[in-house]
Design a protein around this motif. Sequence first.
Motif, PDB file in Angstrom:
ATOM      1  N   MET A  91      -5.503   1.259  -3.017  1.00  0.00           N
ATOM      2  CA  MET A  91      -6.319   0.243  -2.177  1.00  0.00           C
ATOM      3  C   MET A  91      -7.173  -0.714  -2.922  1.00  0.00           C
ATOM      4  O   MET A  91      -7.273  -1.957  -2.611  1.00  0.00           O
ATOM      5  CB  MET A  91      -6.841   1.077  -1.450  1.00  0.00           C
ATOM      6  CG  MET A  91      -8.034   0.428  -0.076  1.00  0.00           C
ATOM      7  SD  MET A  91      -9.076   1.392   0.449  1.00  0.00           S
ATOM      8  CE  MET A  91     -10.384   1.286  -0.818  1.00  0.00           C
ATOM      9  N   ILE A 144      -7.205  -4.735  -2.054  1.00  0.00           N
ATOM     10  CA  ILE A 144      -8.300  -5.304  -1.310  1.00  0.00           C
ATOM     11  C   ILE A 144      -9.009  -6.368  -1.948  1.00  0.00           C
ATOM     12  O   ILE A 144      -9.573  -7.277  -1.857  1.00  0.00           O
ATOM     13  CB  ILE A 144      -9.321  -4.277  -0.633  1.00  0.00           C
ATOM     14  CG1 ILE A 144      -8.428  -3.453   0.443  1.00  0.00           C
ATOM     15  CG2 ILE A 144     -10.327  -4.896  -0.045  1.00  0.00           C
ATOM     16  CD1 ILE A 144      -9.104  -2.556   1.028  1.00  0.00           C
ATOM     17  N   TYR A 180      -7.754  -7.781   5.203  1.00  0.00           N
ATOM     18  CA  TYR A 180      -7.532  -6.337   4.566  1.00  0.00           C
ATOM     19  C   TYR A 180      -8.161  -5.186   5.620  1.00  0.00           C
ATOM     20  O   TYR A 180      -8.092  -4.243   5.200  1.00  0.00           O
ATOM     21  CB  TYR A 180      -8.267  -6.500   3.440  1.00  0.00           C
ATOM     22  CG  TYR A 180      -9.683  -6.828   3.305  1.00  0.00           C
ATOM     23  CD1 TYR A 180     -10.757  -5.981   4.109  1.00  0.00           C
ATOM     24  CD2 TYR A 180      -9.983  -8.176   2.874  1.00  0.00           C
ATOM     25  CE1 TYR A 180     -12.096  -6.665   4.122  1.00  0.00           C
ATOM     26  CE2 TYR A 180     -11.339  -8.598   2.854  1.00  0.00           C
ATOM     27  CZ  TYR A 180     -12.283  -7.940   3.740  1.00  0.00           C
ATOM     28  OH  TYR A 180     -13.958  -8.168   3.593  1.00  0.00           O
ATOM     29  N   LEU A 214       0.777  -1.212  -0.012  1.00  0.00           N
ATOM     30  CA  LEU A 214      -0.061   0.060   0.072  1.00  0.00           C
ATOM     31  C   LEU A 214       0.690   1.237   0.102  1.00  0.00           C
ATOM     32  O   LEU A 214       0.667   2.311  -0.914  1.00  0.00           O
ATOM     33  CB  LEU A 214      -0.999   0.042   1.235  1.00  0.00           C
ATOM     34  CG  LEU A 214      -1.726   1.328   1.359  1.00  0.00           C
ATOM     35  CD1 LEU A 214      -2.676   1.292   0.169  1.00  0.00           C
ATOM     36  CD2 LEU A 214      -2.506   1.342   2.968  1.00  0.00           C
ATOM     37  N   LEU A 274      -5.501  -2.460   5.964  1.00  0.00           N
ATOM     38  CA  LEU A 274      -5.450  -1.809   4.703  1.00  0.00           C
ATOM     39  C   LEU A 274      -6.299  -0.654   4.579  1.00  0.00           C
ATOM     40  O   LEU A 274      -5.992   0.376   4.112  1.00  0.00           O
ATOM     41  CB  LEU A 274      -5.259  -2.766   3.736  1.00  0.00           C
ATOM     42  CG  LEU A 274      -4.935  -2.223   2.209  1.00  0.00           C
ATOM     43  CD1 LEU A 274      -3.301  -1.830   2.094  1.00  0.00           C
ATOM     44  CD2 LEU A 274      -5.106  -3.572   1.190  1.00  0.00           C
ATOM     45  N   LEU A 275      -7.468  -1.027   5.086  1.00  0.00           N
ATOM     46  CA  LEU A 275      -8.655  -0.052   4.848  1.00  0.00           C
ATOM     47  C   LEU A 275      -8.188   1.190   5.924  1.00  0.00           C
ATOM     48  O   LEU A 275      -8.510   2.394   5.343  1.00  0.00           O
ATOM     49  CB  LEU A 275     -10.057  -0.606   5.218  1.00  0.00           C
ATOM     50  CG  LEU A 275     -11.182   0.526   5.271  1.00  0.00           C
ATOM     51  CD1 LEU A 275     -11.336   1.293   4.160  1.00  0.00           C
ATOM     52  CD2 LEU A 275     -12.408  -0.133   5.895  1.00  0.00           C
ATOM     53  N   PHE A 303     -14.169   0.985  -1.358  1.00  0.00           N
ATOM     54  CA  PHE A 303     -13.977  -0.074  -0.275  1.00  0.00           C
ATOM     55  C   PHE A 303     -15.103  -1.089  -0.579  1.00  0.00           C
ATOM     56  O   PHE A 303     -14.972  -2.399  -0.490  1.00  0.00           O
ATOM     57  CB  PHE A 303     -13.421   0.275   1.029  1.00  0.00           C
ATOM     58  CG  PHE A 303     -13.559  -0.977   1.879  1.00  0.00           C
ATOM     59  CD1 PHE A 303     -12.819  -2.044   1.993  1.00  0.00           C
ATOM     60  CD2 PHE A 303     -14.723  -0.713   2.795  1.00  0.00           C
ATOM     61  CE1 PHE A 303     -12.909  -2.896   2.897  1.00  0.00           C
ATOM     62  CE2 PHE A 303     -14.990  -2.161   3.612  1.00  0.00           C
ATOM     63  CZ  PHE A 303     -13.900  -3.129   3.596  1.00  0.00           C
ATOM     64  N   SER A 359       1.467   3.376  -3.093  1.00  0.00           N
ATOM     65  CA  SER A 359       1.001   4.795  -3.078  1.00  0.00           C
ATOM     66  C   SER A 359       2.044   5.552  -3.126  1.00  0.00           C
ATOM     67  O   SER A 359       1.579   6.723  -4.122  1.00  0.00           O
ATOM     68  CB  SER A 359       0.342   4.843  -1.906  1.00  0.00           C
ATOM     69  OG  SER A 359      -0.908   4.113  -1.401  1.00  0.00           O
ATOM     70  N   SER A 405      -5.558   3.369   4.732  1.00  0.00           N
ATOM     71  CA  SER A 405      -6.036   4.244   3.452  1.00  0.00           C
ATOM     72  C   SER A 405      -6.736   5.332   4.288  1.00  0.00           C
ATOM     73  O   SER A 405      -6.548   6.654   3.652  1.00  0.00           O
ATOM     74  CB  SER A 405      -6.712   3.465   2.589  1.00  0.00           C
ATOM     75  OG  SER A 405      -6.015   2.363   2.053  1.00  0.00           O
TER      76      SER A 405
END
Length: 426
Positions: free
Chosen positions: A283, A287, A297, A16, A300-301, A361, A20, A304
Amino acid sequence: MKNLKTLFQRFFKSKLITGSLVMAGGTLVGGVAGYVYHLLMGRMLGPADYGILASLISLVYLLGIPLGVLNLVVVKFVAGFKGKKDFDSIGSFFKVVNRKALIFGLLLLLLILALTPLMSSFLHLDSFLPILLVLGFFFISIFLMINRSFLQGLLKFGYFSSSSVLESGLKMVFAFLLVLVGWKIYGALLGFLAGGLVALLFTYLPLWGLRKRKDSPVKIKKEEIFKFTLPVFFSTLAFTSLFGSDLILVRHFFPSEQAGFYAALSTIGRIIYFLTYPIISVMFPMISERYQSGIRYRNLLLASLFLVFIVGFVITGVYFLFPHLVIRLFFGFQYLSVSNYLGYFGLFLSFYSLAFLLNNFFLSVQKTKLVFLPVVAALAQIIFIYLFHQNLGQIILISLLSSALLFFSLLLFLMKDKLKSKTILK
């Protein structure tokens, strides 16, 4: 000290973060070129013609709604195939998507051509030619979006970012030269065409190997595509509308100079979206891949969300503290009359970016029933702007409330589902 070193190693090994950073680097350079384009056009064309240009660019965004749908659908399925190491299916999918896009693009182009007089009248244009140039760029964008979607799904963020830099840079150079020699609005639009065409040719380089893959049946059920595509369409329609309908309506309801002032505010405010977009773009496929593979995940959320929140509200703080300085640096003294609105425009784009992240998401984990929320927000924005447009402050307030309520509604659903079943935040 050792723990701190380990933390930094884990930080920079995170896909990520690294993805990113690559996307952000490309977006930053491309964004700088894009913003230089807008700054040059704003100063060279003046508020009245720049207002026309900004409304036409918003029209490009609205025409690109099917492309936004195609982007999310392609990224989702390519990431799924990649997670299963099924590269032959990716190659077959690439060929199928391009064939169908050519047919779809030509039909859509003919339909929009028939509506050209109506669009020219609504935007108070003296000629059909600007609309025709927009349509030319739109046709190129169909195939450029397909290629970028495959690059994104394959996590080839370097090529993705490079194509954006190339497109923005050439757009800026060509537009500057053509406007300089007196082509005005037409030169500004031809810059789009030139940049898009070269970027399209560039994106074929890393994807050429997909054409050599042996044909194999694409293992996607039509019902599965339709089930995902329909909510993605309405979601993309809603977020594109929230992002661009205000400019088109301001162009319709306000004098040309006021529309130009609003376009300048919008251009500066959108810095927030363009800086947070790389995080959201990275993301989504990550995901999707983890969801298909049954990997956790949740972090990860949350990472983000944190990154988008920090970027959005730090920039908004700058807009509130130094509005005159920011507008003077970007567009010059002739746009200073709307500087008091800049911070509120930053809030609008911050909440918009957070809502866009949560929406993506939910789509990545196949929670598609929430699509009605952005649709309601977009309709509310249009209806209230149509009814209440006495000044630019009303327009910005309506857009701010629409995006903020959308974000908190999506966040409420996320928390409610977490407490109820813990199925989303896996």
